[in-house]
Design a protein around this motif. Structure first.
Motif, PDB file in Angstrom:
ATOM      1  N   PRO A 175      -9.984  11.248  67.857  1.00  8.54           N
ATOM      2  CA  PRO A 175      -8.983  11.824  66.950  1.00  8.54           C
ATOM      3  C   PRO A 175      -7.629  11.122  67.049  1.00  8.54           C
ATOM      4  N   GLU A 176      -7.302  10.651  68.252  1.00  7.10           N
ATOM      5  CA  GLU A 176      -6.031   9.953  68.462  1.00  7.10           C
ATOM      6  C   GLU A 176      -6.041   8.598  67.746  1.00  7.10           C
ATOM      7  N   ILE A 177      -7.154   7.883  67.850  1.00  5.28           N
ATOM      8  CA  ILE A 177      -7.261   6.595  67.151  1.00  5.28           C
ATOM      9  C   ILE A 177      -7.163   6.834  65.653  1.00  5.28           C
ATOM     10  N   ARG A 178      -7.898   7.816  65.183  1.00  2.42           N
ATOM     11  CA  ARG A 178      -7.904   8.107  63.760  1.00  2.42           C
ATOM     12  C   ARG A 178      -6.495   8.440  63.249  1.00  2.42           C
ATOM     13  N   ALA A 179      -5.796   9.269  64.017  1.00  2.00           N
ATOM     14  CA  ALA A 179      -4.459   9.694  63.594  1.00  2.00           C
ATOM     15  C   ALA A 179      -3.473   8.528  63.554  1.00  2.00           C
ATOM     16  N   ALA A 180      -3.746   7.500  64.371  1.00  2.00           N
ATOM     17  CA  ALA A 180      -2.805   6.377  64.459  1.00  2.00           C
ATOM     18  C   ALA A 180      -3.057   5.315  63.396  1.00  2.00           C
ATOM     19  N   LEU A 181      -4.203   5.372  62.706  1.00  3.83           N
ATOM     20  CA  LEU A 181      -4.563   4.286  61.793  1.00  3.83           C
ATOM     21  C   LEU A 181      -3.573   4.080  60.636  1.00  3.83           C
ATOM     22  N   PRO A 182      -3.099   5.135  59.982  1.00  6.49           N
ATOM     23  CA  PRO A 182      -2.227   4.908  58.820  1.00  6.49           C
ATOM     24  C   PRO A 182      -1.021   4.029  59.121  1.00  6.49           C
ATOM     25  N   GLY A 183      -0.482   4.125  60.321  1.00  4.70           N
ATOM     26  CA  GLY A 183       0.709   3.342  60.663  1.00  4.70           C
ATOM     27  C   GLY A 183       0.384   1.973  61.223  1.00  4.70           C
ATOM     28  N   ARG A 184      -0.912   1.617  61.284  1.00  8.22           N
ATOM     29  CA  ARG A 184      -1.277   0.359  61.960  1.00  8.22           C
ATOM     30  C   ARG A 184      -2.143  -0.539  61.083  1.00  8.22           C
ATOM     31  N   ARG A 185      -1.746  -0.686  59.815  1.00  8.42           N
ATOM     32  CA  ARG A 185      -2.522  -1.507  58.880  1.00  8.42           C
ATOM     33  C   ARG A 185      -2.072  -2.962  58.878  1.00  8.42           C
ATOM     34  N   VAL A 186      -1.014  -3.242  59.593  1.00  4.58           N
ATOM     35  CA  VAL A 186      -0.437  -4.595  59.559  1.00  4.58           C
ATOM     36  C   VAL A 186      -1.064  -5.501  60.615  1.00  4.58           C
ATOM     37  N   GLU A 187      -0.959  -6.822  60.399  1.00  6.72           N
ATOM     38  CA  GLU A 187      -1.483  -7.770  61.383  1.00  6.72           C
ATOM     39  C   GLU A 187      -0.603  -7.800  62.614  1.00  6.72           C
ATOM     40  N   SER A 188      -1.241  -8.014  63.782  1.00  3.04           N
ATOM     41  CA  SER A 188      -0.476  -7.999  65.026  1.00  3.04           C
ATOM     42  C   SER A 188       0.109  -9.370  65.339  1.00  3.04           C
ATOM     43  N   GLY A 189      -0.350 -10.416  64.612  1.00  3.26           N
ATOM     44  CA  GLY A 189       0.148 -11.771  64.871  1.00  3.26           C
ATOM     45  C   GLY A 189      -0.634 -12.496  65.951  1.00  3.26           C
ATOM     46  N   THR A 190      -1.730 -11.871  66.439  1.00  5.60           N
ATOM     47  CA  THR A 190      -2.546 -12.543  67.463  1.00  5.60           C
ATOM     48  C   THR A 190      -3.971 -12.724  66.956  1.00  5.60           C
ATOM     49  N   GLU A 191      -4.743 -13.545  67.692  1.00  7.66           N
ATOM     50  CA  GLU A 191      -6.163 -13.748  67.380  1.00  7.66           C
ATOM     51  C   GLU A 191      -6.992 -13.235  68.539  1.00  7.66           C
ATOM     52  N   ASN A 192      -8.217 -12.776  68.253  1.00  9.06           N
ATOM     53  CA  ASN A 192      -9.071 -12.322  69.351  1.00  9.06           C
ATOM     54  C   ASN A 192      -9.916 -13.483  69.896  1.00  9.06           C
ATOM     55  N   ALA A 193     -10.819 -13.147  70.848  1.00  8.41           N
ATOM     56  CA  ALA A 193     -11.604 -14.192  71.522  1.00  8.41           C
ATOM     57  C   ALA A 193     -12.516 -14.921  70.546  1.00  8.41           C
ATOM     58  N   SER A 194     -12.797 -14.347  69.383  1.00 13.73           N
ATOM     59  CA  SER A 194     -13.629 -15.021  68.382  1.00 13.73           C
ATOM     60  C   SER A 194     -12.781 -15.736  67.343  1.00 13.73           C
ATOM     61  N   GLY A 195     -11.466 -15.820  67.570  1.00 17.98           N
ATOM     62  CA  GLY A 195     -10.579 -16.559  66.677  1.00 17.98           C
ATOM     63  C   GLY A 195     -10.235 -15.824  65.398  1.00 17.98           C
ATOM     64  N   GLU A 196     -10.412 -14.499  65.371  1.00 19.70           N
ATOM     65  CA  GLU A 196     -10.096 -13.725  64.164  1.00 19.70           C
ATOM     66  C   GLU A 196      -8.754 -13.030  64.332  1.00 19.70           C
ATOM     67  N   SER A 197      -8.042 -12.864  63.206  1.00 26.87           N
ATOM     68  CA  SER A 197      -6.734 -12.229  63.331  1.00 26.87           C
ATOM     69  C   SER A 197      -6.918 -10.735  63.625  1.00 26.87           C
ATOM     70  N   VAL A 198      -6.013 -10.224  64.426  1.00 23.19           N
ATOM     71  CA  VAL A 198      -6.143  -8.872  64.967  1.00 23.19           C
ATOM     72  C   VAL A 198      -5.095  -7.971  64.322  1.00 23.19           C
ATOM     73  N   LEU A 199      -5.517  -6.785  63.917  1.00 20.87           N
ATOM     74  CA  LEU A 199      -4.571  -5.818  63.352  1.00 20.87           C
ATOM     75  C   LEU A 199      -3.984  -4.965  64.461  1.00 20.87           C
TER      76      LEU A 199
END
Ligand code: AHM
Ligand code: MG
Length: 298
Positions: free
Chosen positions: A20-44
């Motif tokens: 429920p905490e993750i779900r509640a936080a999603l609306p404010g976290r739609r933007v890119e974080s500016g980093t890439e993950n271990a598979s080279g994909e951009s991370v939100l």
């Protein structure tokens, strides 16, 4: 149905408590974080937040010795040796926010969890349980363990705690398949998979939402087949063995269906690296057999 394994129960208690905490936080976290993950994909920002919350909750579980996430390069040592003896600890692998590109378009996404009785990279045969949370119109959690497969609704209760109710105690794939969902661009599909897809299109309805968890949940609900196939541009497809393919294959097989990497069960794929990819095909047994025949003939 309670599982006889208290560590597995504690892992899914932690996942449910976080949902429920993750779900509640999603609306404010739609933007890119500016980093890439271990598979080279951009991370939100949503990927990172979910990863952090789940990391804290899962590493705090007694009996979890190691924690690995799709968003992290290396494993987190959570105390205790994994897979080295009888009373040892489990390794938990997660994809914290699967299908997170759906955040921008406000479509379904989820969290995938695999509990392995071996250090990663591990075989799907070492899974003792797997599950996923689906952030759809309702938050649900599907858990497969030695007791079977169940679906729960997870909600916040009036006191800020978590309310869980089992809505399906013994989930199994319907015998008559109805839906299919295949990832990747059609021109990028190898000819043999394209021919298989054409035959499936004649029989089933297309349901593709772009989040594996949502698409697999449709297959579990209505019967059918989900694939993220080998591509001409990427023979290992897109999905990751440890975090996505093994857990989903375990769930679908426990629910009476089948899984394949194109030649045999995903659970038999030799693990080589934590972030390795694999083609993934899951669904009703007859449809997966047809797929393997089609790829054989190709
Ligand atoms: P992610 O874990 O980075 O979100 O990537 C995995 C997702 C799956 O949920 C989904 O099946 C696939 O990517 C969709 O890919 P595409 O956008 O190429 O159809
Ligand atoms: Mg994913």
């Amino acid at each position: 149905m309670a599982s006889p394994n208290s560590t597995v129960d504690a892992v899914f208690d932690a996942v449910a408590a976080t949902a429920p905490e993750i779900r509640a936080a999603l609306p404010g976290r739609r933007v890119e974080s500016g980093t890439e993950n271990a598979s080279g994909e951009s991370v939100l920002a949503g990927d990172l937040y979910a990863d952090e919350l789940l990391g804290e909750a899962i590493t705090a579980v007694d009996g979890v010795g190691s924690f690995v996430s799709e968003e992290r390069e290396t494993a987190v040592d959570a105390g205790g040796a994994v897979g080295s003896g009888h009373d040892d600890a489990y390794a938990v692998a997660i994809d914290p926010l699967d299908g997170s590109s759906n955040l921008r378009s406000n479509n379904a996404m989820g969290t995938v969890v695999g509990v392995y009785d071996a250090p990663l990279p591990a075989s799907g045969r070492d899974l003792v349980a797997a599950g996923y949370v689906l952030y759809g119109p309702i938050t649900t959690m599907v858990v497969a363990d030695e007791a079977g497969v169940r679906e729960e609704v997870v909600a916040r209760d009036a006191d800020g705690g978590v309310d869980r109710s089992v809505v399906e105690a013994d989930l199994s794939l319907p015998g008559t398949p109805t839906v299919y969902g295949f990832g990747g661009r059609v021109p990028d599909w190898p000819a043999d998979f394209r021919a298989y897809a054409r035959s499936i299109e004649d029989e089933l309805k297309l349901r593709y939402g772009g989040a594996m968890v949502g698409d697999v949940n449709q297959v579990l609900t209505y019967g059918g087949v989900f694939a993220y196939p080998a591509l001409r541009s990427a023979s290992a497809g897109k999905l990751r063995l440890q975090f996505e393919a093994n857990p989903v294959a375990y769930i679908v097989e426990r629910a009476g269906g089948a899984s394949s990497d194109g030649t045999g069960s995903i659970l038999d794929v030799e693990p080589e690296a934590v972030h390795q990819r694999t083609p993934l095909y899951v669904g009703n047994e007859a449809l997966i057999e047809r797929l393997e025949d089609a790829l054989d003939d190709g």
